[in-house]
Design an enzyme around this catalytic site. Sequence first.
Site, mmCIF file in Angstrom:
data_model
loop_
_atom_site.group_PDB
_atom_site.id
_atom_site.type_symbol
_atom_site.label_atom_id
_atom_site.label_comp_id
_atom_site.label_asym_id
_atom_site.label_seq_id
_atom_site.Cartn_x
_atom_site.Cartn_y
_atom_site.Cartn_z
ATOM 1 C CG ASP A 70 102.362 84.099 55.613
ATOM 2 O OD1 ASP A 70 101.990 84.308 56.780
ATOM 3 O OD2 ASP A 70 101.583 84.053 54.653
ATOM 4 C CG PHE A 145 102.644 76.696 66.734
ATOM 5 C CD1 PHE A 145 103.942 76.245 66.538
ATOM 6 C CD2 PHE A 145 102.042 77.444 65.726
ATOM 7 C CE1 PHE A 145 104.626 76.526 65.357
ATOM 8 C CE2 PHE A 145 102.716 77.730 64.547
ATOM 9 C CZ PHE A 145 104.006 77.267 64.372
ATOM 10 C CG HIS A 173 106.158 73.783 57.266
ATOM 11 N ND1 HIS A 173 106.009 72.909 58.327
ATOM 12 C CD2 HIS A 173 105.593 74.938 57.679
ATOM 13 C CE1 HIS A 173 105.361 73.515 59.313
ATOM 14 N NE2 HIS A 173 105.099 74.749 58.934
HETATM 15 P P1 ITT Z 1 103.513 85.514 62.504
HETATM 16 O O1 ITT Z 1 103.450 86.559 63.565
HETATM 17 O O2 ITT Z 1 104.917 85.075 62.192
HETATM 18 O O3 ITT Z 1 102.739 85.854 61.238
HETATM 19 P P2 ITT Z 1 101.433 83.472 62.869
HETATM 20 O O4 ITT Z 1 101.172 82.598 64.048
HETATM 21 O O5 ITT Z 1 100.403 84.465 62.444
HETATM 22 O O6 ITT Z 1 102.838 84.196 63.143
HETATM 23 P P3 ITT Z 1 101.411 82.310 60.145
HETATM 24 O O7 ITT Z 1 100.553 83.416 59.674
HETATM 25 O O8 ITT Z 1 102.651 82.016 59.388
HETATM 26 O O9 ITT Z 1 101.812 82.498 61.687
HETATM 27 O O10 ITT Z 1 100.640 80.935 60.208
HETATM 28 C C1 ITT Z 1 99.268 80.829 60.031
HETATM 29 C C2 ITT Z 1 98.709 79.747 60.872
HETATM 30 O O11 ITT Z 1 99.119 78.485 60.343
HETATM 31 C C3 ITT Z 1 99.190 79.757 62.320
HETATM 32 O O12 ITT Z 1 98.338 80.524 63.114
HETATM 33 C C4 ITT Z 1 99.107 78.291 62.692
HETATM 34 O O13 ITT Z 1 97.831 77.997 63.167
HETATM 35 C C5 ITT Z 1 99.347 77.575 61.383
HETATM 36 N N1 ITT Z 1 100.750 77.113 61.311
HETATM 37 C C6 ITT Z 1 101.809 77.723 60.732
HETATM 38 N N2 ITT Z 1 102.932 77.009 60.909
HETATM 39 C C7 ITT Z 1 102.580 75.924 61.619
HETATM 40 C C8 ITT Z 1 103.281 74.829 62.144
HETATM 41 O O14 ITT Z 1 104.597 74.692 62.012
HETATM 42 N N3 ITT Z 1 102.590 73.910 62.834
HETATM 43 C C9 ITT Z 1 101.268 74.020 63.009
HETATM 44 N N4 ITT Z 1 100.515 75.027 62.572
HETATM 45 C C10 ITT Z 1 101.168 75.985 61.878
#
Ligand code: ITT
Length: 196
Positions: A70, A145, A173
């Site tokens: 997450d 993304f 991260h």
């Molecule tokens: P999961 O199915 O793994 O939960 P997710 O896309 O919902 O995938 P997260 O809840 O971990 O991912 O992330 C929340 C948001 O934070 C995600 O939709 C991105 O917009 C942003 N985010 C997370 N990691 C990022 C990264 O490496 N670079 C840019 N934005 C990121």
Amino acid sequence: MKELHFITHNAHKFEEATEIAKSHKILLKWIDIEYEEIQADDLDNIALASCKKLIQMKPELKNKHFFIEDAGLFIQSLDGFPGPYSAYIFQTLGNEGILNLMQSKDNRAAHFKSVIAFFANGKIKLFVGKTEGIITTEKRGDRGFGFDPIFLLADEALTFAEMSLTTKNLYSHRQKSLREMFTSLTAFENKKIFGE
Ligand code: ITT
């Protein structure tokens, strides 16, 4: 090569993680499940609770070694917003919305945080990674993304969206939490986890 399962609905995350896993001689298998995140004000609690909920929903996971991850963007001058609400805020406000909120802000410091919840043999372990940067004044780059086009790495001239996957994997991260997990698995738990 050893195998681990990564449960995520996000193909970009899986691609990033696969490259890092390879360098640790681990083969990642993708389980594409879109799970609803528990709402909480802390990423550690969200990752832990989501992992427990997944096991409840799919008891067959108990026989696997898997992890979820997450992540969130925390902007200093917005008191850590969007933080744990990053997914929802990205879908609703998007990068333009964040740039608008930041229009009058001089302090543009921000960080990404990644929390992995790893499950094996009935136990869950958390691994955390954090990367500091600043929020740009306009979107830059078309790779990656999410908030990548507005996140400029503190010591570099590039946003994450201007970097190749391999370069983002030097700084992000996510690579920090992943490498911590892979290193810890190799160092301490190889025997237990992989039955060697
Ligand atoms: P999961 O199915 O793994 O939960 P997710 O896309 O919902 O995938 P997260 O809840 O971990 O991912 O992330 C929340 C948001 O934070 C995600 O939709 C991105 O917009 C942003 N985010 C997370 N990691 C990022 C990264 O490496 N670079 C840019 N934005 C990121």
